[in-house]
Scaffold this motif. Structure first.
Motif, short mmCIF file in Angstrom:
data_model
loop_
_atom_site.label_atom_id
_atom_site.label_comp_id
_atom_site.label_asym_id
_atom_site.label_seq_id
_atom_site.Cartn_x
_atom_site.Cartn_y
_atom_site.Cartn_z
N HIS A 1 -3.44 3.47 4.74
CA HIS A 1 -3.11 2.05 4.84
C HIS A 1 -3.42 1.55 6.25
O HIS A 1 -3.19 2.27 7.22
N GLU A 2 -3.94 0.32 6.34
CA GLU A 2 -4.43 -0.18 7.63
C GLU A 2 -3.35 -0.32 8.70
O GLU A 2 -3.64 -0.35 9.89
N HIS B 1 -7.79 5.32 0.04
CA HIS B 1 -6.67 4.39 -0.04
C HIS B 1 -6.95 3.26 -1.03
O HIS B 1 -7.18 3.52 -2.20
N GLU C 1 1.98 3.47 3.28
CA GLU C 1 2.24 2.60 2.14
C GLU C 1 2.48 3.48 0.91
O GLU C 1 1.76 4.46 0.70
N TYR D 1 2.21 4.42 -2.83
CA TYR D 1 1.47 4.20 -4.07
C TYR D 1 2.19 5.02 -5.15
O TYR D 1 2.59 6.16 -4.88
ZN ZN Z 1 -2.78 -0.40 2.00
#
Ligand code: ZN
Length: 233
Positions: free
Chosen positions: A196-197, A99, A150, A152
């Motif tokens: 993503h966290e 990530h 998320e 990207y």
């Molecule tokens: Zn992230």
């Protein structure tokens, strides 16, 4: 046995309550649980605030494959740690960058390019396998649906990968080279975008399968020492 070290900066899960609720054991803990299901893997964790930033010479010498997750504290990783890790990659240690590790000093220096990309929170991803005969894709569905991830987006300023294994499609309107392989020195490197966290994806069995395959692919049976200097012959 394959000796795996899962390295995590371990910041969001300690300092943001909502992220602690998602990963109470830390992202490294979740990754360790997944990889420890494999009887041929010995998994240890290391984090940024440990002595030698968790990555002493002894730890790296005893690591076949290093998994790296970082985001908020990329700049806190010292140049000394970065060069130690890179030296071991050049000698044959595998590296899996997850990530936001796309922007870690280690990954950027190994790539030699800015490694910038576009991003947006809260999208829906379909992760397509575009190289089903690659060892990292073994037993992996041709499309993995990640309802929350998320985004990207391209252009992802990496050098031309050795191979592209996965491409992510995002409902908000973007595509991304989500799974790419590289070779640096004797070391094999896999960059993998999901993780993503705020989105707990590493428990997904298909994602876990990719990570396990990537560890086996990145493992080198022979570890060579990096030459100290040019040799006059
Ligand atoms: Zn992230």
């Amino acid at each position: 046995m394959i000796k795996v070290t899962v390295w995590n900066e371990y910041e969001h899960e300690r300092t943001i309550p909502a992220i602690r609720d998602i990963y109470p054991e830390g992202i490294h803990g979740a990754l360790k649980t997944v990889l420890s299901e494999e009887t041929d893997m010995i998994v240890r964790c290391a984090t940024l605030d440990e002595p030698d930033q968790g990555l002493s010479e002894e730890v790296l010498q005893d690591t076949d494959v290093l998994i790296w997750w970082s985001h908020a504290r990329q700049d806190d990783v010292t140049d000394e740690t970065v060069m130690r890790v890179i030296r071991h990659v050049h000698s044959g240690m595998g590296l899996i960058a997850l990530h936001s590790a796309h922007f870690s000093k280690v990954f950027r220096r190994l790539m030699g390019t800015p490694c910038t990309l576009g991003w947006r929170h809260g999208d829906h991803e379909k992760l397509f396998c575009v190289n089903p005969s690659h060892p990292i894709a073994e037993g992996v569905p041709l499309c993995i649906d990640l309802p929350e991830e998320e985004m990207y987006s391209e252009p992802f300023s990496i050098p031309k990968p050795d191979e592209i294994v996965f491409i992510g499609w995002f409902e908000g309107g973007a595509v991304f080279r989500s799974g790419c392989t590289f070779t640096r020195g004797y070391g094999r490197i896999f960059y993998f975008q999901p993780g993503h966290e705020e989105c707990r994806v590493y428990d997904d069995p298909a994602i876990g399968r990719i990570l396990k395959n990537a560890v086996r692919w990145a493992m080198q049976h022979t570890r060579l020492s990096e030459p100290e200097d040019n040799v006059a012959l």
